[in-house]
Design a protein around this motif. Sequence first.
Motif, PDB file in Angstrom:
ATOM      1  N   THR A  90      21.730   1.601   6.708  1.00  0.00           N
ATOM      2  CA  THR A  90      22.838   2.560   6.740  1.00  0.00           C
ATOM      3  C   THR A  90      22.425   3.957   6.295  1.00  0.00           C
ATOM      4  O   THR A  90      23.270   4.843   6.172  1.00  0.00           O
ATOM      5  N   ALA A 122      31.023   4.631   8.738  1.00  0.00           N
ATOM      6  CA  ALA A 122      30.927   3.430   9.572  1.00  0.00           C
ATOM      7  C   ALA A 122      29.783   3.609  10.552  1.00  0.00           C
ATOM      8  O   ALA A 122      29.931   4.218  11.617  1.00  0.00           O
ATOM      9  N   ALA A 166      30.183  -0.616  11.008  1.00  0.00           N
ATOM     10  CA  ALA A 166      31.589  -0.613  11.400  1.00  0.00           C
ATOM     11  C   ALA A 166      32.125  -2.029  11.565  1.00  0.00           C
ATOM     12  O   ALA A 166      33.259  -2.324  11.169  1.00  0.00           O
ATOM     13  N   GLY A 179      30.998  -2.143  16.942  1.00  0.00           N
ATOM     14  CA  GLY A 179      31.969  -1.577  16.002  1.00  0.00           C
ATOM     15  C   GLY A 179      33.154  -0.996  16.746  1.00  0.00           C
ATOM     16  O   GLY A 179      33.404   0.204  16.687  1.00  0.00           O
ATOM     17  N   ARG A 216      32.755   7.966  11.739  1.00  0.00           N
ATOM     18  CA  ARG A 216      32.170   7.003  12.674  1.00  0.00           C
ATOM     19  C   ARG A 216      30.889   7.601  13.259  1.00  0.00           C
ATOM     20  O   ARG A 216      30.910   8.710  13.797  1.00  0.00           O
ATOM     21  N   LEU A 265      32.959  -3.520   8.236  1.00  0.00           N
ATOM     22  CA  LEU A 265      34.043  -2.880   7.503  1.00  0.00           C
ATOM     23  C   LEU A 265      35.374  -3.583   7.764  1.00  0.00           C
ATOM     24  O   LEU A 265      36.284  -3.545   6.934  1.00  0.00           O
ATOM     25  N   ALA A 291      29.194   2.477  14.974  1.00  0.00           N
ATOM     26  CA  ALA A 291      30.549   2.447  15.511  1.00  0.00           C
ATOM     27  C   ALA A 291      30.496   2.427  17.032  1.00  0.00           C
ATOM     28  O   ALA A 291      29.592   2.996  17.646  1.00  0.00           O
ATOM     29  N   LEU A 293      37.086   8.393   6.768  1.00  0.00           N
ATOM     30  CA  LEU A 293      36.120   7.533   7.469  1.00  0.00           C
ATOM     31  C   LEU A 293      35.401   8.354   8.529  1.00  0.00           C
ATOM     32  O   LEU A 293      36.041   9.035   9.333  1.00  0.00           O
ATOM     33  N   ASP A 327      37.391  -0.634  14.559  1.00  0.00           N
ATOM     34  CA  ASP A 327      37.667   0.095  13.320  1.00  0.00           C
ATOM     35  C   ASP A 327      38.852   1.046  13.449  1.00  0.00           C
ATOM     36  O   ASP A 327      39.723   1.087  12.570  1.00  0.00           O
TER      37      ASP A 327
END
Length: 616
Positions: free
Chosen positions: A323, A391, A366, A406, A448, A369, A394, A446, A409
């Motif tokens: 990440t 995230a 994502a 993802g 993405r 999450l 995503a 948030l 989300d």
Amino acid sequence: MATPVWPLLDTVPDEERLRALPPDRLPALAAEIRRFLVEAVCATGGHLGPNLGVVELTLALHRVFASPRDAIVFDIGHQSYVHKLLTGRRADFDRLRRRGGLSGYPSRAESPHDLVENSHASTALSYADGLAKARALGGEPDRAVVAVIGDGALTGGMAWEALNNLGAAPDRPVVVVLNDNGRSYAPTGGALAAHLADLRRGGAAQARRNLFTALGLRYLGPVDGHDTAEVESALRRARALAHPVVVHVVTEKGRGYGPAEADEADRLHAVSAGHSATGTGTGTGTVAAAPPSWTEVFGQELADLAAERADLVAVTASMLRPTGLAPMASRFPERVFDVGIAEQHAVTSAAGLALAGYHPVVAVYATFLNRAFDQMLMDVALHRLPVTFVADRAGITGPDGPSHHGMWDVSTLGAVPGLRIAAPRDTTRLRLLLREAAALRDGPALLRIPRAAAGPQVDPAARIDGTDILHRSPRRPLDVLLVPAGPLARAALEAARALESHALGVTVADPGWLLPVSPALPALAARHRLAVTVEDGTRAGGFGCAVALACRDAAVATPVLTLGLPPAFVPHGARDTLLTEAGLDGPGIARSVLRALTDRPDGPGLAAPATARSAR
């Protein structure tokens, strides 16, 4: 006669032949399987280290238990490649993780041996608990239930919920195979890791009383996970106990492949297509001069921001490097917290940090999450806490398939009151939006970001009420407003050029912040015949739905066409290919717009709204 390339693999195409193989041939078979995995996975890309570590364990499982009559459930299915080899899918490895080819995780569509199609961690024990209950209800106690879980996945709360239930049910004979290699993606931390290390050191004496026996389960081990005969013996004893039991198997991630064994960071957890089977080259299958990824840009910007702000901290759930948190962890190790595979705990722990005056940045995939929705809703948003969520991966992620896309989300988290959601179109906007999110004091945000290399920057032609206008057709009527989410901006610009060839006037607008919907978007929509949103998430409850609702609330009559991913589990494949199949590339967007204009009851000659006519 030429020597067969795979002399032993050729003789064990199925479980029955495997069980008939003399025990003294098993070490040679294990070595052959490792050679096959290195060659196959380095060619196609995929999870290498985890599968090299479970070769002997998987051989023992399939010699002791008769799949699929006996249920074998893999927690985090990226350790299932050897299982696939032993259940008749060797010929399919040349298309591993490619569109229409072999999945990188268990797949019910591929084989009856793949009972559970999972890749999210800490779930296998709960599946096994339910399967064991079903065996009892159906009068089939002779059908074994086995759950294979890594020590890293055992850090997840769901695993302990299942152990709590299994330990209280002595008549539920689940065999829990604890594959202890000291790491999930990276080395496992926390009290559980320390306890397992004590068990490894203490041997039989320590094993008589431990965490698992205190919960009511039997315990066998520790067992050398690279000695097939020893693992087989333990598994047969476990089955004979007719009681929930933990078989503690100690393995080494990346076993038998020098580059993996020497890689202390992640033991070559996964490799990209084209990785050298000899371990030479970059070690990732990528070109050294390739542009940085979105994740790398985020990670560097976060580290720079942390240098400016002592209140900034970071939290991740066993995904520090994937990440992008490694640069910050290197510069400020005391301000980066890896909680293990425990997304729910990560979010509420971040809430605690925020309550105490810090600004946490929670970096998580994502798709993972989704697991912490309640914590985001009730522990963060209800208290209006300033927590920034990033995230990663995503939208469409590519070869990891439906469990890793993802794509839910925005649809799910869009219901969280006070949550702001942003989607940067390029890495310049990523840096700006990250700083804007970290500056918020009255609630969560948030960001993405996709799993992709950073592309060229997309500069705005103008800016209206906080919304970037990326393109506007010169000397044309205002026919179509395209509103892409984040990195789909380039596809929208391509679609705009195609639509202009049909004598249509097109505006492309990027709000940056998707939710809440900027008032500028309904105002812009009112000046066009058709508004079109484009997102790499599900359409139901997504960004497009929010824009359409905002237009209705503002009494804007312009129809809104929402383009996005279908309400289905999207298979694995290349990101660009899957986006094209969903109609989210430039030509696909243009086709959808032309179809919408043509299919309208009043046809393509629909009169423009009064506000648009007066502006011409």
